[in-house]
Design a protein around this motif. Structure first.
Motif, PDB file in Angstrom:
ATOM      1  N   THR A  99       0.857  -1.180   0.000  1.00  0.00           N
ATOM      2  CA  THR A  99       0.000   0.000   0.000  1.00  0.00           C
ATOM      3  C   THR A  99       0.890   1.225   0.000  1.00  0.00           C
ATOM      4  O   THR A  99       1.792   1.345   0.826  1.00  0.00           O
ATOM      5  N   THR A 100       0.620   2.128  -0.915  1.00  0.00           N
ATOM      6  CA  THR A 100       1.399   3.358  -0.975  1.00  0.00           C
ATOM      7  C   THR A 100       0.892   4.347   0.067  1.00  0.00           C
ATOM      8  O   THR A 100      -0.206   4.186   0.616  1.00  0.00           O
ATOM      9  N   THR A 101       1.681   5.368   0.322  1.00  0.00           N
ATOM     10  CA  THR A 101       1.278   6.416   1.254  1.00  0.00           C
ATOM     11  C   THR A 101      -0.012   7.064   0.794  1.00  0.00           C
ATOM     12  O   THR A 101      -0.916   7.303   1.588  1.00  0.00           O
ATOM     13  N   ASP A 102      -0.119   7.326  -0.519  1.00  0.00           N
ATOM     14  CA  ASP A 102      -1.333   7.945  -1.055  1.00  0.00           C
ATOM     15  C   ASP A 102      -2.548   7.062  -0.831  1.00  0.00           C
ATOM     16  O   ASP A 102      -3.623   7.551  -0.455  1.00  0.00           O
ATOM     17  N   GLU A 103      -2.417   5.740  -1.055  1.00  0.00           N
ATOM     18  CA  GLU A 103      -3.541   4.823  -0.843  1.00  0.00           C
ATOM     19  C   GLU A 103      -3.942   4.785   0.625  1.00  0.00           C
ATOM     20  O   GLU A 103      -5.135   4.760   0.950  1.00  0.00           O
ATOM     21  N   LEU A 104      -2.971   4.775   1.512  1.00  0.00           N
ATOM     22  CA  LEU A 104      -3.248   4.728   2.939  1.00  0.00           C
ATOM     23  C   LEU A 104      -3.985   5.990   3.391  1.00  0.00           C
ATOM     24  O   LEU A 104      -4.976   5.919   4.120  1.00  0.00           O
ATOM     25  N   ILE A 105      -3.521   7.144   2.938  1.00  0.00           N
ATOM     26  CA  ILE A 105      -4.168   8.403   3.296  1.00  0.00           C
ATOM     27  C   ILE A 105      -5.572   8.459   2.714  1.00  0.00           C
ATOM     28  O   ILE A 105      -6.527   8.830   3.396  1.00  0.00           O
ATOM     29  N   ARG A 106      -5.731   8.065   1.455  1.00  0.00           N
ATOM     30  CA  ARG A 106      -7.056   8.079   0.816  1.00  0.00           C
ATOM     31  C   ARG A 106      -8.017   7.179   1.575  1.00  0.00           C
ATOM     32  O   ARG A 106      -9.159   7.544   1.839  1.00  0.00           O
ATOM     33  N   VAL A 109      -8.895   8.861   4.967  1.00  0.00           N
ATOM     34  CA  VAL A 109      -9.650  10.106   4.864  1.00  0.00           C
ATOM     35  C   VAL A 109     -11.002   9.907   4.184  1.00  0.00           C
ATOM     36  O   VAL A 109     -12.011  10.442   4.635  1.00  0.00           O
ATOM     37  N   ALA A 110     -11.029   9.126   3.112  1.00  0.00           N
ATOM     38  CA  ALA A 110     -12.247   9.010   2.312  1.00  0.00           C
ATOM     39  C   ALA A 110     -12.958   7.672   2.461  1.00  0.00           C
ATOM     40  O   ALA A 110     -14.119   7.546   2.090  1.00  0.00           O
ATOM     41  N   GLY A 111     -12.277   6.662   2.953  1.00  0.00           N
ATOM     42  CA  GLY A 111     -12.909   5.343   3.084  1.00  0.00           C
ATOM     43  C   GLY A 111     -13.268   4.766   1.728  1.00  0.00           C
ATOM     44  O   GLY A 111     -12.441   4.743   0.823  1.00  0.00           O
ATOM     45  N   ASP A 112     -14.490   4.332   1.600  1.00  0.00           N
ATOM     46  CA  ASP A 112     -14.943   3.694   0.357  1.00  0.00           C
ATOM     47  C   ASP A 112     -15.379   4.686  -0.717  1.00  0.00           C
ATOM     48  O   ASP A 112     -15.702   4.279  -1.825  1.00  0.00           O
ATOM     49  N   ASP A 113     -15.414   5.961  -0.396  1.00  0.00           N
ATOM     50  CA  ASP A 113     -15.853   6.977  -1.355  1.00  0.00           C
ATOM     51  C   ASP A 113     -14.728   7.263  -2.346  1.00  0.00           C
ATOM     52  O   ASP A 113     -13.820   8.042  -2.071  1.00  0.00           O
ATOM     53  N   THR A 114     -14.768   6.605  -3.494  1.00  0.00           N
ATOM     54  CA  THR A 114     -13.695   6.742  -4.489  1.00  0.00           C
ATOM     55  C   THR A 114     -13.848   7.965  -5.383  1.00  0.00           C
ATOM     56  O   THR A 114     -12.944   8.280  -6.146  1.00  0.00           O
ATOM     57  N   GLY A 115     -14.967   8.674  -5.277  1.00  0.00           N
ATOM     58  CA  GLY A 115     -15.206   9.823  -6.146  1.00  0.00           C
ATOM     59  C   GLY A 115     -14.641  11.134  -5.637  1.00  0.00           C
ATOM     60  O   GLY A 115     -14.851  12.172  -6.256  1.00  0.00           O
ATOM     61  N   ILE A 116     -13.931  11.116  -4.549  1.00  0.00           N
ATOM     62  CA  ILE A 116     -13.400  12.355  -3.976  1.00  0.00           C
ATOM     63  C   ILE A 116     -12.102  12.736  -4.686  1.00  0.00           C
ATOM     64  O   ILE A 116     -11.205  11.911  -4.866  1.00  0.00           O
ATOM     65  N   ALA A 117     -12.019  14.004  -5.071  1.00  0.00           N
ATOM     66  CA  ALA A 117     -10.827  14.517  -5.761  1.00  0.00           C
ATOM     67  C   ALA A 117      -9.650  14.592  -4.792  1.00  0.00           C
ATOM     68  O   ALA A 117      -9.822  14.715  -3.577  1.00  0.00           O
ATOM     69  N   GLN A 118      -8.449  14.531  -5.337  1.00  0.00           N
ATOM     70  CA  GLN A 118      -7.240  14.585  -4.524  1.00  0.00           C
ATOM     71  C   GLN A 118      -7.153  15.891  -3.743  1.00  0.00           C
ATOM     72  O   GLN A 118      -6.695  15.895  -2.600  1.00  0.00           O
TER      73      GLN A 118
END
Length: 162
Positions: A99-106, A109-118
């Motif tokens: 798992t990358t740092t970006d994936e871990l933070i996402r 922060v966002a959980g299962d909501d994949t539609g949130i912009a960076q």
């Protein structure tokens, strides 16, 4: 009324439970064993260090180093055995998903909501750092503490009562 409360409290204390104390030094959850907090501590620490790395300029901390520090914090050891287990897991037939740092933070922060912009992820993460985690100074202290604990492992076996 007071005696009813006392009887209820006494009954709750004496009632047998199906849960046993967690064995922090194994990776198995046996039937009847309560889930331990080690996994929660591990995940929380990984998220804190990922946020410190991404938003506070902290150096990257390898996940294996985090795992060893958490294991030692829970009284497991010695260090040589923990490092051998980490190496064996890394070379195993079914290595864990990286798992990358970006994936871990996402995920945090966002959980299962994949539609949130960076940009929204960044905004929420920065707000969480300031309001819930004490700011970058606290995250950087945590990162330094992990590094210090890794550089200075506890003596093994641990002394009774500590």
């Amino acid at each position: 009324m007071k005696s009813a409360i006392i009887l209820f409290a006494l009954g709750a204390m004496l009632a047998p439970t199906a849960l046993r104390a967690a064995d922090y030094c194994d990776d198995k959850l046996e039937p009847g064993e309560s889930p331990d907090g080690k996994a929660m501590v591990m995940y929380s620490l990984m998220v804190q260090l990922a946020l410190a790395e991404r938003y506070c300029g902290a150096p990257a901390t390898p996940p294996s180093r985090i795992a060893i520090v958490v294991e030692e914090f829970h009284g497991c050891g010695p260090r040589a055995r923990l490092e051998a287990e980490m190496e064996k897991r890394a070379k195993g037939d079914a290595p864990a998903k990286v798992t990358t740092t970006d994936e871990l933070i996402r995920d945090a922060v966002a959980g299962d909501d994949t539609g949130i912009a960076q940009t929204e992820i960044d905004r929420r993460a920065k707000a969480g750092i300031e309001t819930e985690m004490g700011g970058c100074s606290e995250l950087l202290k945590t990162q330094r503490d992990v590094e210090e604990r890794y550089r200075n492992p506890p003596k093994w076996p641990p002394e009774p009562g500590k």
